[in-house]
Motif scaffolding. Structure first.
Motif, PDB file in Angstrom:
ATOM      1  N   ILE A 104       4.693   3.231  -6.691  1.00  0.00           N
ATOM      2  CA  ILE A 104       5.178   1.948  -6.187  1.00  0.00           C
ATOM      3  C   ILE A 104       4.682   0.833  -7.108  1.00  0.00           C
ATOM      4  O   ILE A 104       3.480   0.703  -7.321  1.00  0.00           O
ATOM      5  CB  ILE A 104       4.703   1.715  -4.747  1.00  0.00           C
ATOM      6  CG1 ILE A 104       5.205   2.849  -3.836  1.00  0.00           C
ATOM      7  CG2 ILE A 104       5.187   0.368  -4.222  1.00  0.00           C
ATOM      8  CD1 ILE A 104       4.689   2.775  -2.431  1.00  0.00           C
ATOM      9  N   PRO A 105       5.584   0.023  -7.680  1.00  0.00           N
ATOM     10  CA  PRO A 105       5.171  -1.032  -8.615  1.00  0.00           C
ATOM     11  C   PRO A 105       4.711  -2.286  -7.881  1.00  0.00           C
ATOM     12  O   PRO A 105       4.847  -2.411  -6.661  1.00  0.00           O
ATOM     13  CB  PRO A 105       6.452  -1.305  -9.398  1.00  0.00           C
ATOM     14  CG  PRO A 105       7.529  -1.069  -8.389  1.00  0.00           C
ATOM     15  CD  PRO A 105       7.038   0.078  -7.517  1.00  0.00           C
ATOM     16  N   ARG A 106       4.211  -3.225  -8.656  1.00  0.00           N
ATOM     17  CA  ARG A 106       3.780  -4.498  -8.071  1.00  0.00           C
ATOM     18  C   ARG A 106       4.966  -5.349  -7.645  1.00  0.00           C
ATOM     19  O   ARG A 106       4.857  -6.166  -6.740  1.00  0.00           O
ATOM     20  CB  ARG A 106       2.931  -5.272  -9.086  1.00  0.00           C
ATOM     21  CG  ARG A 106       1.570  -4.664  -9.357  1.00  0.00           C
ATOM     22  CD  ARG A 106       0.800  -5.474 -10.365  1.00  0.00           C
ATOM     23  NE  ARG A 106       1.448  -5.443 -11.685  1.00  0.00           N
ATOM     24  CZ  ARG A 106       0.987  -6.085 -12.754  1.00  0.00           C
ATOM     25  NH1 ARG A 106      -0.108  -6.823 -12.651  1.00  0.00           N
ATOM     26  NH2 ARG A 106       1.604  -5.995 -13.912  1.00  0.00           N
ATOM     27  N   THR A 132       2.831  -2.378   0.631  1.00  0.00           N
ATOM     28  CA  THR A 132       1.483  -2.814   0.257  1.00  0.00           C
ATOM     29  C   THR A 132       0.435  -1.892   0.844  1.00  0.00           C
ATOM     30  O   THR A 132      -0.565  -1.556   0.193  1.00  0.00           O
ATOM     31  CB  THR A 132       1.249  -4.262   0.734  1.00  0.00           C
ATOM     32  OG1 THR A 132       2.172  -5.133   0.063  1.00  0.00           O
ATOM     33  CG2 THR A 132      -0.173  -4.711   0.435  1.00  0.00           C
ATOM     34  N   ASP A 133       0.672  -1.454   2.074  1.00  0.00           N
ATOM     35  CA  ASP A 133      -0.265  -0.534   2.727  1.00  0.00           C
ATOM     36  C   ASP A 133      -0.313   0.807   2.000  1.00  0.00           C
ATOM     37  O   ASP A 133      -1.375   1.412   1.875  1.00  0.00           O
ATOM     38  CB  ASP A 133       0.154  -0.343   4.188  1.00  0.00           C
ATOM     39  CG  ASP A 133      -0.837   0.517   4.953  1.00  0.00           C
ATOM     40  OD1 ASP A 133      -2.019   0.130   5.048  1.00  0.00           O
ATOM     41  OD2 ASP A 133      -0.434   1.586   5.458  1.00  0.00           O
ATOM     42  N   VAL A 134       0.832   1.260   1.496  1.00  0.00           N
ATOM     43  CA  VAL A 134       0.860   2.530   0.760  1.00  0.00           C
ATOM     44  C   VAL A 134       0.205   2.378  -0.602  1.00  0.00           C
ATOM     45  O   VAL A 134      -0.590   3.212  -1.028  1.00  0.00           O
ATOM     46  CB  VAL A 134       2.315   3.028   0.609  1.00  0.00           C
ATOM     47  CG1 VAL A 134       2.357   4.279  -0.266  1.00  0.00           C
ATOM     48  CG2 VAL A 134       2.930   3.314   1.977  1.00  0.00           C
ATOM     49  N   ARG A 135       0.515   1.293  -1.302  1.00  0.00           N
ATOM     50  CA  ARG A 135       0.006   1.089  -2.659  1.00  0.00           C
ATOM     51  C   ARG A 135      -1.450   0.630  -2.694  1.00  0.00           C
ATOM     52  O   ARG A 135      -2.123   0.738  -3.709  1.00  0.00           O
ATOM     53  CB  ARG A 135       0.892   0.054  -3.371  1.00  0.00           C
ATOM     54  CG  ARG A 135       0.593  -0.112  -4.850  1.00  0.00           C
ATOM     55  CD  ARG A 135       1.584  -1.056  -5.508  1.00  0.00           C
ATOM     56  NE  ARG A 135       1.313  -1.167  -6.935  1.00  0.00           N
ATOM     57  CZ  ARG A 135       0.564  -2.103  -7.492  1.00  0.00           C
ATOM     58  NH1 ARG A 135       0.002  -3.036  -6.727  1.00  0.00           N
ATOM     59  NH2 ARG A 135       0.365  -2.127  -8.792  1.00  0.00           N
ATOM     60  N   LYS A 136      -1.922   0.089  -1.578  1.00  0.00           N
ATOM     61  CA  LYS A 136      -3.278  -0.473  -1.512  1.00  0.00           C
ATOM     62  C   LYS A 136      -3.423  -1.694  -2.426  1.00  0.00           C
ATOM     63  O   LYS A 136      -4.523  -2.007  -2.898  1.00  0.00           O
ATOM     64  CB  LYS A 136      -4.339   0.572  -1.885  1.00  0.00           C
ATOM     65  CG  LYS A 136      -4.235   1.876  -1.127  1.00  0.00           C
ATOM     66  CD  LYS A 136      -4.348   1.687   0.376  1.00  0.00           C
ATOM     67  CE  LYS A 136      -4.283   3.027   1.109  1.00  0.00           C
ATOM     68  NZ  LYS A 136      -4.257   2.853   2.579  1.00  0.00           N
ATOM     69  N   ALA A 137      -2.323  -2.352  -2.684  1.00  0.00           N
ATOM     70  CA  ALA A 137      -2.312  -3.587  -3.477  1.00  0.00           C
ATOM     71  C   ALA A 137      -1.015  -4.320  -3.154  1.00  0.00           C
ATOM     72  O   ALA A 137      -0.053  -3.721  -2.671  1.00  0.00           O
ATOM     73  CB  ALA A 137      -2.402  -3.289  -4.974  1.00  0.00           C
TER      74      ALA A 137
END
Length: 658
Positions: A317-319, A338-343
């Motif tokens: 997942i990209p930013r 965001t929850d999956v990527r932690k960012a």
């Protein structure tokens, strides 16, 4: 055709909470899954007068026979549950974003002691780091070949690696300095891991560090008058530059983004996505999906993002995700990703500059792909529909057989009797529904008895599951309760009754199948047989077969179904035959049980290789001692002298005779 008002729930019974709803047809199959912030308000839209509904929505609600829902706590849970059910039930009226082909990945097996770089396709595996996907396999292989000069990590298969370990000599790549040859101990696992980490960092677009480091080392070697080393580093630097040149710089700010564009028409949606990492295009995918609902562009984008990213790893997942239109609830989607990527993840529509230009390029690709797809597939969809209609007309069926099941028997002179069941839905193979049967307790080659047993077992399973169903958790349909597990909501293995049963054979096989259904009290499933010699279609209780024209699309579809059943049965039979023959050869070896036989065959792979092995090599197999190894060697040598079987092809199961 059901009337939507006949199953419309009372407004007061529908909660106003967020949730996910499912429409089912009269037989209980899930045909559509949707989510809503307010279930009562959303479901009310489906029960308006039919003329005021979109044609696809009208088709869905008149096909459905019931609706049910599940409430959740918030929008994110609704998104997750919607994705889970779409993946589980595969509803026919939901848009399904599936690739029209598999795309190559660059994979690094980081979980192995000596990680390997390779190009592959298909599903991702745990313990492997992936880069891509890429448009062409040859392009990424060429890039890897260039980079192995700079990062000489392992790229050989496990077989080549083990062979080099055994003979103590590296393969060709080790001699031309494109591998550090960890197979022969030229480098430790820790040192090889450092090379792998550097390669992964370079592929992840962290390139500046390496180019500067190599430049510094090159100048230092030149100043030290070590011109051979300086020349080698110069060539390495050139190789890295060539690899970077293959990836066009499209975003000057070095952004990480997925750029998505859609091309729509009333029936289908063309999808294109460019993967941009570090400002460079790292991969691209494109496909066409059937458009089953009346969602606008924003709604289609929401469905696409949900199916594309749900269940993916954080690194996938990209930013930033650039889309042609913001989803209706893009804040919830951003929160989920965001929850999956932690960012932080942003979903936005580019308005100007390089990102806007790039999305226009992606949109042009989507339009071209959709136009090309329509020229190729226009006849295919029409042909499938015509084939099903021809079958319905020729066999005088009450409805078009959307689900066709075909059965075939395979054996060798009455031994290892097996049967296959293949399923075609809407004229296409549904391989996840295929089933295999092993026929036991029968002597000889009586195909009729075997067919009777298979049909009995398949449809008795259907009846047994109906009798054990829990009515309070299921939907009443035309043929009784839908066979759904009340705890998981998943359909059971033999849950769906077919619209047509096809057996491979003539009148005897058809009579046996019909008799099996009659004995079970099933009288609403039509049965036919397709005889190979003249391609005649046999119908129960009819003296003469139905003859379809040779040019008939209906006959062609029946032939494809029959041939697929035959292929599936033959594959199963060959596997069992090969296994049984190998095991029978080793049955009399003392101290060699089933587990050791399997270990032995897994180690050598074929009887030919086992016969060529020495007793000492056999003794190296885990669990095989010297005495047992000698007995095994004696057994295989004796079989060679007597018999006459020199080997078995473990892929096809064919016997190789002397």
């Amino acid at each position: 055709m059901p009337d939507p008002q006949s199953y419309r729930p009372k407004a007061g019974d529908i909660p106003t909470q967020p949730g996910v709803y499912r429409f089912r047809d009269p037989k209980g199959r899930v045909i559509y899954v949707g989510k809503a912030i307010n279930l009562r308000q959303r479901l009310a839209n489906y029960f308006q007068p039919i003329p005021s509904l979109h044609p696809r929505t009208a088709t869905m609600v008149t096909t459905a026979g019931s609706v049910e829902w599940t409430t959740v706590n918030n929008d994110i849970e609704a998104l997750q549950l919607e994705y889970t059910w779409i993946k589980e039930f595969d509803p026919r009226f939901n848009v399904k974003y599936r690739d029209d082909k598999s795309y190559p990945w660059l994979a690094v097996t980081v979980s192995e002691e000596f990680p390997r770089v390779m190009v592959g396709r298909g599903a991702k595996r745990k313990g492997t780091r992936y880069f891509g996907p890429y448009g062409h396999a040859w392009a990424i292989r060429e890039t890897v070949d260039i980079l192995l000069r700079v990062f000489p990590m392992r790229s050989c298969s496990n077989g080549v690696f083990k062979r080099s370990q055994q003979i103590g000599r590296p393969c060709l790549l080790g001699y031309i300095d494109k591998c550090t040859a960890p197979c022969v101990g030229n480098i430790s696992p820790e040192e090889h891991r450092e090379i792998v980490d550097d390669f992964c960092d370079f592929m992840a677009c962290h390139t500046t560090t390496f180019t500067k480091r190599i430049e510094k080392e090159m100048y230092a070697a030149s100043e030290a008058l070590d011109f051979e080393k300086a020349a080698r580093l110069r060539d390495d630097l050139a190789a890295m530059q060539r690899a970077l040149e293959k990836q066009a710089v499209v975003l000057g700010d070095g952004a990480d983004a997925d750029v998505i564009a859609l091309a729509e028409d009333p029936l289908e949606v063309g999808v294109q996505i460019f993967y941009v990492r570090g400002g460079r295009i790292k991969g691209q995918r494109g496909w066409v999906a059937d458009r089953m609902d009346d969602a606008d562009t924003a709604g289609l984008v929401e469905h696409f993002l949900l199916q594309l990213y749900a269940g993916e790893d954080a690194e996938a997942i990209p930013r930033e995700i650039l889309v042609p239109a913001l989803p209706p609830d893009h804040e919830t989607l951003e929160e989920l990703l965001t929850d999956v990527r932690k960012a932080k993840v942003r979903i936005r529509v580019p308005q100007r500059g390089d990102k806007k230009t790039l999305q226009e390029t992606v949109a042009n690709n989507a339009k071209q792909a959709l136009a090309l797809h329509k020229t190729k597939r226009a006849s295919d969809l029409t042909t499938r529909n015509r084939a099903l209609e021809e079958i319905q007309e020729a066999l005088e069926l009450d409805e078009v057989p959307l689900r066709i099941e075909c059965y075939d028997i395979s054996h060798l002179q009455g031994t290892e009797i097996v049967a296959s069941m293949v399923v075609f839905e809407d004229g296409l193979a549904r391989k996840s529904e295929y089933r295999r049967f092993i026929i036991k307790g029968q002597d000889g080659s009586d195909d009729v008895r075997a067919m009777h047993e298979v049909i009995t077992r398949r449809f008795r399973r259907l009846l047994d599951e109906q009798s054990t169903s829990i009515v309070s958790t299921e939907v009443e349909g035309a043929n009784g309760p839908m066979l759904v597990d009340p705890e998981t909501g998943r359909p059971r293995k033999f849950a769906y009754a077919p619209g047509l049963v096809v057996v491979d054979g003539g009148a005897p096989q058809v009579a046996a199948a019909q008799r099996a259904l009659a004995e079970l009290g099933i009288d609403d499933i039509p049965v036919v047989g397709l005889a190979k010699r003249l391609e005649e279609v046999w119908v129960p209780d009819e003296e003469d077969p139905v003859i379809l024209p040779r040019s008939s699309e209906g006959l062609y579809l029946l032939q494809r179904v029959r041939d697929e059943a035959h292929r599936f049965a033959i594959t199963h039979h060959r596997g069992r035959r090969s296994k049984s023959m190998v095991e029978s050869l080793l049955d009399d070896v003392p101290g060699l049980g089933e587990v050791r036989r399997k270990t032995l065959m897994k180690h050598f792979g074929s009887l030919k290789k086992l016969r060529a092995a020495t007793a000492e090599e056999i003794a190296q197999v885990p669990g095989i001692g010297p005495a047992t190894a000698t007995a095994i060697k004696t057994a295989v040598e004796q079989s060679s002298k007597n018999g006459k079987v020199s080997g078995i092809n473990v892929t096809t199961g064919e016997i190789i005779e002397e």
